[in-house]
Write a protein that holds these residues in place. Structure first.
Motif, mmCIF file in Angstrom:
data_model
loop_
_atom_site.group_PDB
_atom_site.id
_atom_site.type_symbol
_atom_site.label_atom_id
_atom_site.label_comp_id
_atom_site.label_asym_id
_atom_site.label_seq_id
_atom_site.Cartn_x
_atom_site.Cartn_y
_atom_site.Cartn_z
ATOM 1 N N SER A 1 0.799 -1.227 0.000
ATOM 2 C CA SER A 1 0.000 0.000 0.000
ATOM 3 C C SER A 1 0.835 1.281 0.000
ATOM 4 N N PHE A 2 1.954 1.296 0.750
ATOM 5 C CA PHE A 2 2.701 2.547 0.843
ATOM 6 C C PHE A 2 3.560 2.847 -0.386
ATOM 7 N N ALA A 3 4.010 1.803 -1.105
ATOM 8 C CA ALA A 3 4.902 2.029 -2.248
ATOM 9 C C ALA A 3 4.283 3.013 -3.246
ATOM 10 N N GLU B 1 11.225 -6.209 15.675
ATOM 11 C CA GLU B 1 10.193 -6.338 16.717
ATOM 12 C C GLU B 1 9.317 -7.570 16.482
ATOM 13 N N ASP B 2 8.943 -7.804 15.213
ATOM 14 C CA ASP B 2 8.002 -8.879 14.886
ATOM 15 C C ASP B 2 8.640 -10.264 14.897
ATOM 16 N N ASP B 3 9.968 -10.353 14.871
ATOM 17 C CA ASP B 3 10.646 -11.641 14.744
ATOM 18 C C ASP B 3 10.667 -12.361 16.085
ATOM 19 N N GLY C 1 6.912 12.303 13.141
ATOM 20 C CA GLY C 1 8.104 12.479 12.299
ATOM 21 C C GLY C 1 7.742 12.937 10.892
ATOM 22 N N LEU C 2 6.692 12.349 10.327
ATOM 23 C CA LEU C 2 6.270 12.761 8.979
ATOM 24 C C LEU C 2 5.937 14.249 8.942
ATOM 25 N N SER C 3 5.218 14.721 9.951
ATOM 26 C CA SER C 3 4.829 16.135 9.981
ATOM 27 C C SER C 3 6.057 17.034 10.044
ATOM 28 N N LYS C 4 7.058 16.618 10.805
ATOM 29 C CA LYS C 4 8.300 17.406 10.879
ATOM 30 C C LYS C 4 9.007 17.420 9.527
ATOM 31 N N MET D 1 -3.345 10.498 13.662
ATOM 32 C CA MET D 1 -3.261 9.928 12.308
ATOM 33 C C MET D 1 -2.646 8.530 12.366
ATOM 34 N N GLY D 2 -1.545 8.407 13.121
ATOM 35 C CA GLY D 2 -0.899 7.103 13.268
ATOM 36 C C GLY D 2 -1.743 6.132 14.073
ATOM 37 N N LEU D 3 -2.343 6.619 15.172
ATOM 38 C CA LEU D 3 -3.139 5.730 16.024
ATOM 39 C C LEU D 3 -4.315 5.127 15.259
ATOM 40 N N PHE E 1 -0.957 11.435 0.003
ATOM 41 C CA PHE E 1 -0.137 10.516 0.796
ATOM 42 C C PHE E 1 -0.743 10.306 2.185
ATOM 43 N N CYS E 2 -1.214 11.400 2.798
ATOM 44 C CA CYS E 2 -1.795 11.306 4.140
ATOM 45 C C CYS E 2 -3.205 10.718 4.108
ATOM 46 N N ALA E 3 -4.000 11.134 3.124
ATOM 47 C CA ALA E 3 -5.427 10.820 3.147
ATOM 48 C C ALA E 3 -5.744 9.399 2.683
ATOM 49 N N PRO F 1 -4.265 6.366 3.020
ATOM 50 C CA PRO F 1 -4.316 5.327 4.061
ATOM 51 C C PRO F 1 -5.468 5.522 5.057
ATOM 52 N N GLN F 2 -5.827 6.771 5.337
ATOM 53 C CA GLN F 2 -6.906 7.028 6.302
ATOM 54 C C GLN F 2 -8.276 6.610 5.746
ATOM 55 N N VAL F 3 -8.538 6.903 4.472
ATOM 56 C CA VAL F 3 -9.845 6.489 3.924
ATOM 57 C C VAL F 3 -9.900 4.961 3.741
HETATM 58 C C1 PS7 Z 1 7.206 6.354 6.986
HETATM 59 C C2 PS7 Z 1 5.132 6.158 5.512
HETATM 60 C C3 PS7 Z 1 0.477 10.840 7.590
HETATM 61 C C4 PS7 Z 1 0.723 12.237 9.721
HETATM 62 C C5 PS7 Z 1 7.060 0.402 8.815
HETATM 63 C C6 PS7 Z 1 1.873 6.073 8.086
HETATM 64 C C7 PS7 Z 1 4.436 -1.646 11.436
HETATM 65 C C8 PS7 Z 1 0.033 0.996 10.625
HETATM 66 O O1 PS7 Z 1 2.303 -4.595 11.791
HETATM 67 O O2 PS7 Z 1 2.757 -2.834 7.485
HETATM 68 O O3 PS7 Z 1 3.198 -5.333 9.615
HETATM 69 O O4 PS7 Z 1 0.745 -5.586 10.118
HETATM 70 O O5 PS7 Z 1 0.309 -3.272 7.665
HETATM 71 C C9 PS7 Z 1 5.536 4.494 7.259
HETATM 72 C C10 PS7 Z 1 0.505 9.815 9.890
HETATM 73 C C11 PS7 Z 1 6.259 1.706 10.781
HETATM 74 C C12 PS7 Z 1 1.552 5.170 10.375
HETATM 75 C C13 PS7 Z 1 3.399 0.555 11.953
HETATM 76 C C14 PS7 Z 1 6.328 3.764 8.269
HETATM 77 C C15 PS7 Z 1 0.434 8.436 9.431
HETATM 78 C C16 PS7 Z 1 6.809 0.735 11.760
HETATM 79 C C17 PS7 Z 1 1.634 3.778 9.918
HETATM 80 C C18 PS7 Z 1 5.590 2.494 8.535
HETATM 81 C C19 PS7 Z 1 1.524 7.605 10.129
HETATM 82 C C20 PS7 Z 1 5.753 0.220 12.758
HETATM 83 C C21 PS7 Z 1 2.142 -0.098 8.572
HETATM 84 C C22 PS7 Z 1 1.695 2.795 11.072
HETATM 85 O O6 PS7 Z 1 1.220 -1.186 8.712
HETATM 86 O O7 PS7 Z 1 1.762 -3.295 9.780
HETATM 87 C C23 PS7 Z 1 5.949 5.609 6.617
HETATM 88 C C24 PS7 Z 1 0.573 10.906 9.085
HETATM 89 C C25 PS7 Z 1 6.316 1.529 9.451
HETATM 90 C C26 PS7 Z 1 1.639 6.224 9.552
HETATM 91 C C27 PS7 Z 1 4.477 -0.269 12.053
HETATM 92 C C28 PS7 Z 1 2.338 0.343 10.993
HETATM 93 C C29 PS7 Z 1 2.381 0.780 9.698
HETATM 94 C C30 PS7 Z 1 1.474 1.348 10.628
HETATM 95 P P1 PS7 Z 1 2.001 -4.782 10.327
HETATM 96 P P2 PS7 Z 1 1.513 -2.707 8.308
#
Ligand code: PS7
Ligand code: MN
Ligand code: MN
Ligand code: MN
Ligand code: MN
Ligand code: MN
Length: 345
Positions: free
Chosen positions: A26-28, A56-58, A157-160, A182-184, A263-265, A267-269
């Protein structure tokens, strides 16, 4: 200028984009569509955190060693040539860690402002993950704290980074609480949807304060004889996640750059659509439910500005109200209807 940027891409940066495509479905896509000022930074930020999360997951790494790796991971970003080859066979993202030296090379080419944000967030996240190796997620406060470490910090971090790029206002750079929400919201939806697979892996993330109202043991949630109570518990978890929606909308209202907005919206929708599918749906307890491909494509296309996002939100909130109207009696019913109705305003 976008074209020159692409021609300048080094072979190690290309390798990083290959890792991105391998590790995130999804993020790519959304990262590649970002403004050229942000694309590489966020790709590297993603891969660094993906590397940390793979550790962490291992579940095959012994605990003292895992703690050491998580605590020190931020320092490896400055160790040219550092790699990790001992990841367990069940970790699908192990290739990234085996070639992590490539990510380090590109990290060290980033503007120092970006390096500092990425290293600081990695340090704090690693510390938080270490705390929760031993600490159980008992209260709702613990649950919010764990989600802050693994996802809220990502948003902060993204916001910064957005602010440092000059594409977004200082208001965005300082929006800690809204960025955290947003992250929660994304993390909680992931935790709800993954309940079956996480329990089978012995990962207990749903807080005791919630599940203990419905079942005696957390494992009972995925036992089919408890389907009625477990579905009520699922609805309680959905209710908990929906409380972040007003802050999500508020955060999106601050974003100016169209590529950052998408980019932000997006994943949220996707998360809202996922919650609408999960709500009162006992299948979630047995398998990983997904939104339909066509629905996802429509959302990617639609989530281009705040007005459209609000429309999408309302559409799914209405889907949820309809589902509840046909549901079995549920102690969460009134709270759900109240939370959903107030989110629509
Ligand atoms: C830097 C885009 C936009 C203000 C690897 C994006 C895993 C849900 O646990 O891979 O493998 O099932 O399905 C992302 C806020 C974080 C939060 C968190 C880095 C949005 C390491 C995403 C993503 C902030 C810890 C992916 C948090 O889910 O998880 C970048 C604004 C990573 C965002 C993890 C989870 C992400 C997650 P899993 P998924
Ligand atoms: Mn994890
Ligand atoms: Mn993970
Ligand atoms: Mn996972
Ligand atoms: Mn998960
Ligand atoms: Mn996942």
């Amino acid at each position: 200028d976008e074209k020159t940027n692409k021609m300048d891409t080094s072979s190690s940066m290309k390798a990083c984009y290959n890792f991105l495509e391998q590790t995130s479905r999804s993020f790519a896509a959304v990262i590649q569509e970002l403004h050229p000022k942000l694309r590489d930074v966020i790709c590297i930020y993603y891969l660094v955190l993906r590397g940390l999360d793979t550790i962490e997951d291992d579940m095959t790494i012994n605990i003292p060693f895992k703690k050491e790796l998580l605590i020190n991971f931020h320092t490896y970003l400055y160790e040219i040539g550092w790699t990790f080859e001992e990841s367990g066979p069940n970790e699908k993202d192990a290739p990234l860690l085996v070639s992590f030296n490539i990510v380090i090379d590109e990290f060290l080419k980033l503007d120092v402002v970006y390096q500092n944000v990425i290293a600081d967030i990695t340090k704090e996240m690693g510390k938080g993950m270490t705390i929760y190796i031993e600490k159980r997620i008992t209260t709702i406060e613990d649950y919010d704290e764990y989600c802050h470490y693994v996802a809220g910090l990502v948003g902060i971090g993204l916001s910064k980074i957005f602010y440092a790029s000059g594409l977004e206002d200082e208001k965005v750079g300082n929006a800690r609480e809204l960025s955290n929400s947003m992250g929660l919201f994304l993390q909680k939806v992931n935790i709800i949807r993954d309940i079956n697979e996480d329990l089978l892996d012995n990962r207990r993330i749903w807080p005791t304060q919630i599940w203990s109202n419905y079942v005696n043991y957390i494992g009972d949630l995925i036992d089919e004889k408890n389907v009625l109570k477990s579905t009520q518990c699922l609805n309680n978890m959905c209710l908990n996640s929906l409380k972040h929606i007003p802050q999500v909308i508020e955060y999106l209202s601050l974003i100016r750059d169209p590529s950052v907005f998408k980019f932000c919206a997006i994943p949220q929708v996707m998360a809202i659509a996922t919650i609408a599918t999960c709500l009162n749906n006992p299948t979630v307890l047995q398998e990983n439910v997904k939104i339909r491909k066509g629905e996802a494509i429509r959302l990617i296309y639609e989530a281009s500005d705040l007005n459209n996002c609000q429309k999408i939100m309302i559409r799914y909130l209405d889907v949820m109200l309809k589902k509840l109207a046909n549901a079995q009696p549920d102690p969460n019913y009134d709270n759900l209807v109240a939370t959903i109705t107030s989110s629509k305003k």
